[in-house]
Design a protein around this motif. Structure first.
Motif, PDB file in Angstrom:
ATOM      1  N   VAL A   6       0.669  -1.639   0.449  1.00  0.00           N
ATOM      2  CA  VAL A   6      -0.036  -0.282  -0.132  1.00  0.00           C
ATOM      3  C   VAL A   6       0.723   1.621  -0.589  1.00  0.00           C
ATOM      4  O   VAL A   6       0.812   2.123  -0.740  1.00  0.00           O
ATOM      5  CB  VAL A   6      -1.203  -0.029   1.361  1.00  0.00           C
ATOM      6  N   ILE A   7       2.125   1.349   0.865  1.00  0.00           N
ATOM      7  CA  ILE A   7       2.842   2.874   1.122  1.00  0.00           C
ATOM      8  C   ILE A   7       3.343   2.814  -0.105  1.00  0.00           C
ATOM      9  O   ILE A   7       3.641   4.137  -1.027  1.00  0.00           O
ATOM     10  CB  ILE A   7       4.232   2.224   1.882  1.00  0.00           C
ATOM     11  N   ASP A   8       4.139   1.776  -1.173  1.00  0.00           N
ATOM     12  CA  ASP A   8       4.541   1.888  -1.480  1.00  0.00           C
ATOM     13  C   ASP A   8       3.639   2.349  -3.404  1.00  0.00           C
ATOM     14  O   ASP A   8       3.845   2.959  -4.507  1.00  0.00           O
ATOM     15  CB  ASP A   8       4.816   0.330  -2.889  1.00  0.00           C
ATOM     16  N   ASP A   9       2.568   1.898  -3.575  1.00  0.00           N
ATOM     17  CA  ASP A   9       1.100   1.943  -4.680  1.00  0.00           C
ATOM     18  C   ASP A   9       0.869   3.575  -4.244  1.00  0.00           C
ATOM     19  O   ASP A   9       0.685   3.566  -5.429  1.00  0.00           O
ATOM     20  CB  ASP A   9       0.048   0.923  -4.490  1.00  0.00           C
ATOM     21  N   HIS A  10       0.700   3.615  -3.105  1.00  0.00           N
ATOM     22  CA  HIS A  10       0.014   5.267  -2.695  1.00  0.00           C
ATOM     23  C   HIS A  10       1.809   6.397  -3.404  1.00  0.00           C
ATOM     24  O   HIS A  10       1.970   6.889  -3.804  1.00  0.00           O
ATOM     25  CB  HIS A  10       0.328   5.219  -1.226  1.00  0.00           C
ATOM     26  N   GLU A  11       3.108   5.809  -2.972  1.00  0.00           N
ATOM     27  CA  GLU A  11       4.100   6.738  -3.330  1.00  0.00           C
ATOM     28  C   GLU A  11       4.130   6.614  -5.060  1.00  0.00           C
ATOM     29  O   GLU A  11       4.950   7.709  -5.135  1.00  0.00           O
ATOM     30  CB  GLU A  11       5.394   5.945  -2.379  1.00  0.00           C
ATOM     31  N   MET A  12       4.272   5.690  -5.384  1.00  0.00           N
ATOM     32  CA  MET A  12       4.287   5.468  -6.767  1.00  0.00           C
ATOM     33  C   MET A  12       3.433   5.834  -7.657  1.00  0.00           C
ATOM     34  O   MET A  12       3.325   5.727  -8.403  1.00  0.00           O
ATOM     35  CB  MET A  12       4.891   4.170  -6.929  1.00  0.00           C
ATOM     36  N   LEU A  60      -8.125  -1.332   3.060  1.00  0.00           N
ATOM     37  CA  LEU A  60      -8.508  -0.717   5.400  1.00  0.00           C
ATOM     38  C   LEU A  60      -6.942  -0.122   5.665  1.00  0.00           C
ATOM     39  O   LEU A  60      -7.683   1.287   5.625  1.00  0.00           O
ATOM     40  CB  LEU A  60      -8.390  -2.174   6.037  1.00  0.00           C
ATOM     41  N   ILE A  61      -6.129  -0.637   5.161  1.00  0.00           N
ATOM     42  CA  ILE A  61      -4.463   0.832   5.286  1.00  0.00           C
ATOM     43  C   ILE A  61      -4.628   2.016   4.331  1.00  0.00           C
ATOM     44  O   ILE A  61      -4.631   3.276   5.054  1.00  0.00           O
ATOM     45  CB  ILE A  61      -3.589  -0.188   4.911  1.00  0.00           C
ATOM     46  N   TYR A  62      -5.568   2.098   3.652  1.00  0.00           N
ATOM     47  CA  TYR A  62      -5.413   3.323   2.188  1.00  0.00           C
ATOM     48  C   TYR A  62      -6.832   3.941   3.028  1.00  0.00           C
ATOM     49  O   TYR A  62      -6.224   5.241   3.881  1.00  0.00           O
ATOM     50  CB  TYR A  62      -5.907   3.356   1.304  1.00  0.00           C
ATOM     51  N   ASN A  63      -7.879   3.426   3.787  1.00  0.00           N
ATOM     52  CA  ASN A  63      -8.437   4.286   4.715  1.00  0.00           C
ATOM     53  C   ASN A  63      -8.002   5.186   6.005  1.00  0.00           C
ATOM     54  O   ASN A  63      -8.306   5.789   6.556  1.00  0.00           O
ATOM     55  CB  ASN A  63      -9.941   3.280   4.818  1.00  0.00           C
ATOM     56  N   ILE A  64      -7.055   3.960   6.215  1.00  0.00           N
ATOM     57  CA  ILE A  64      -6.994   4.726   7.696  1.00  0.00           C
ATOM     58  C   ILE A  64      -6.102   5.982   7.569  1.00  0.00           C
ATOM     59  O   ILE A  64      -5.867   6.772   8.354  1.00  0.00           O
ATOM     60  CB  ILE A  64      -6.451   3.241   8.366  1.00  0.00           C
ATOM     61  N   PHE A  65      -5.380   5.932   6.180  1.00  0.00           N
ATOM     62  CA  PHE A  65      -4.312   7.154   5.922  1.00  0.00           C
ATOM     63  C   PHE A  65      -5.163   8.138   5.618  1.00  0.00           C
ATOM     64  O   PHE A  65      -4.395   9.141   4.669  1.00  0.00           O
ATOM     65  CB  PHE A  65      -3.101   6.037   5.054  1.00  0.00           C
ATOM     66  N   ASN A  66      -6.509   7.418   4.964  1.00  0.00           N
ATOM     67  CA  ASN A  66      -7.271   8.608   4.402  1.00  0.00           C
ATOM     68  C   ASN A  66      -6.737   9.121   2.785  1.00  0.00           C
ATOM     69  O   ASN A  66      -6.605  10.100   2.357  1.00  0.00           O
ATOM     70  CB  ASN A  66      -6.803  10.457   4.668  1.00  0.00           C
ATOM     71  N   TRP A  67      -6.141   7.480   2.116  1.00  0.00           N
ATOM     72  CA  TRP A  67      -5.466   8.112   0.735  1.00  0.00           C
ATOM     73  C   TRP A  67      -6.443   7.748  -0.134  1.00  0.00           C
ATOM     74  O   TRP A  67      -6.994   6.518   0.132  1.00  0.00           O
ATOM     75  CB  TRP A  67      -4.519   7.060   0.814  1.00  0.00           C
TER      76      TRP A  67
END
Ligand code: GLU
Length: 496
Positions: free
Chosen positions: A199-205, A225-232
């Motif tokens: 998730v971190i990588d897909d978001h950052e990239m 769920l992780i995207y939601n928690i970061f509000n991404w």
């Protein structure tokens, strides 16, 4: 803003068709939507990563023509497209979650966690973490740490919430967070868990389209769920089916002997045929006739869309792949066909001995000794071969003097004595032919010879084939003899 697709393999060795599919589907979709394609090497699990796996992966992708816009520059100098180089990034986000109390350290030892799971299972409960260490006091944490326990980091997952996402292939999927529980996002050795790092990588990239194999469909709700928690912003997801083994249950895997791309390459399969075949079994296009199944990359890109991706698993079928390969061989221009076969003989065919111990390693160089003879031979078999290595059996007679003594004469339906008489007859007939002999003259003389010794015509042609080619299968016999030249033909007929 352009769409961004990615292929995120965990390299473990030579890739097979299943992994080609995983690279290919997002690659073609990226091309379709004029997007970018990223190759990200997921190499945090050091135990599974063989040192030269990345080099092999890059070599195979390059051979297939699957290029990427962003990714490793070379296999050894790791850049930011290797997860192993991104640990500080994951650490930063873990710290952020810890600071916001959206994650917490849990100190159970692996044995204690195993025991908890055992208890849950014995009560028929799912093995989700029940939050035993979710609310430890600072003192309790210190106490555990003082015992030398290394914590994992768990995500504080909201209870009883429905996570919903739309998969472009499988449709809408909903999961209750109670089935997920407080998942681990960082292992006790400090490395991130797959679902977190991805998730971190897909978001950052800035990945907009996550397209990958069916096996990851069940991970996706955790990732959402992780995207939601970061509000991404949640990317578009699409999962595609697996390729099943040809002769046994289960999906293609190295463990069950799935053939590697390197082996296909050594055997003389064409990359465009492999790609065409993988797309053919992975997508549903409405063909009016069989002819349209043969597609090049531009046609594939034109035809593909998310709606075409199949949900159902396809079974690998080697004969169908061979058919595709033969079709692609025939589509090559003659010049290209010869150039590529020579390149293959020089670079890939020598590897055949790694896969077939009885492969005669001197063959590729023998075939390269007389380029014009090779060229003539190649033209004669262009319509017949399925893969380039078939030329060894079809054209071996041109480069290897066959051993008459070892030829099995059974297919002629005659005894050795009768065969000897036929041999003598054929020698005389061929010798008497006027240069340059024509096909018609040659054929009528051999038919006459058969009549004169009381053989069926087909049997005498077979006898001649056995002597000249050393096998009952060959390219057209007359053309083969013309290529060999009269002297070599006579020598073969007159052996011993
Ligand atoms: N690294 C994962 C794998 O090899 C794929 C991750 C993903 O595509 O999200 O299966």
């Amino acid at each position: 803003m352009s769409r961004i697709f990615r292929y995120a393999p965990s390299p473990t060795g030579r890739i097979h068709l299943g992994q080609v599919k995983a690279a290919l589907i997002p690659y073609i979709l990226a091309k379709k939507f004029n997007g970018k394609f990223i190759l990200r090497i997921e190499d945090t699990d050091q135990k599974r990563n063989k040192a030269d796996s990345v080099a092999m992966l890059l070599e195979d992708l390059q051979w297939l023509g699957i290029t990427y816009d962003l990714g490793p520059e070379n296999p050894t100098e790791k850049n930011e497209y290797f997860q192993s180089q991104r640990l500080s990034i994951y650490e930063k986000y873990i710290n952020q979650l810890l600071a916001e109390d959206k994650a917490y350290p849990a100190y159970e030892t692996p044995e204690e966690r195993k025991e908890q799971i055992k208890q849950q299972r014995s009560k028929g409960q799912p093995a989700v973490y029940l939050g035993h260490h979710a609310n430890l006091t600072e003192e309790e944490r210190k106490k555990f740490a003082a015992q030398g326990r290394k914590p994992v980091i768990r995500l504080r997952v909201p209870k009883n919430q429905i996570i919903t996402f739309k998969d472009e292939v499988f449709g809408e999927i909903s999961v209750n967070t109670n089935q997920i529980g407080d998942i681990v996002i960082q292992k006790s050795d400090g490395t991130p868990m797959y679902n977190f790092a991805v998730v971190i990588d897909d978001h950052e990239m800035r990945v907009t389209d996550v397209v990958r194999g069916f096996g990851h469909l069940s991970n996706t709700s955790k990732q959402v769920l992780i995207y939601n928690i970061f509000n991404w912003q949640v990317p578009r997801f699409a999962h595609f089916s697996d390729i099943q083994n040809e002769n046994q249950p289960g999906k293609l895997s190295k463990r069950y002997g799935a053939k590697s791309i390197a082996q296909f390459r050594a055997e003389g399969y064409l990359p465009e045929a492999i790609i065409n075949y993988v797309v053919y079994i992975s997508c549903s296009f409405h063909f009016k006739d069989k002819h349209e199944e043969i597609m090049d990359m531009d046609q594939i890109i034109e035809a593909i869309d998310y709606q075409n991706i199949l949900k159902t698993n396809a079974k690998f079928n080697s004969s169908k792949l061979d058919w595709f390969n033969g079709q692609h061989v025939r589509r090559l221009s003659n010049q290209d066909y010869i150039k590529r076969t020579i390149y293959w003989l020089e670079n890939h065919a020598p590897q055949l001995h790694e896969y077939y111990q009885d492969f005669d390693s001197s063959l590729p160089s023998k075939f390269l000794t007389d380029r014009s003879l090779l060229q003539e031979g190649l033209m004669l078999v262009k319509e017949r071969i399925t893969k380039l290595s078939d030329i060894f059996s079809y054209l071996g007679f041109l480069f290897n003097d066959t051993d008459f003594n070892q030829v099995d004469i059974t297919p002629t339906g005659h005894t050795r004595e009768e065969f000897e008489i036929a041999r003598e007859k054929l020698y005389n007939v061929i010798q008497s032919l006027q240069h340059p002999w024509t096909h018609r003259e040659w054929e009528s003389k051999i038919r006459e010879a058969a009549d004169s010794i009381g053989w069926r015509h087909a049997d005498l042609f077979m006898a001649l084939r056995l002597m000249i080619v050393g096998s009952r299968y060959s390219p057209p016999l007359f053309e083969s003899m013309v290529m060999l030249g009269i002297d070599r033909c006579l020598k073969r007929i007159n052996r011993n």
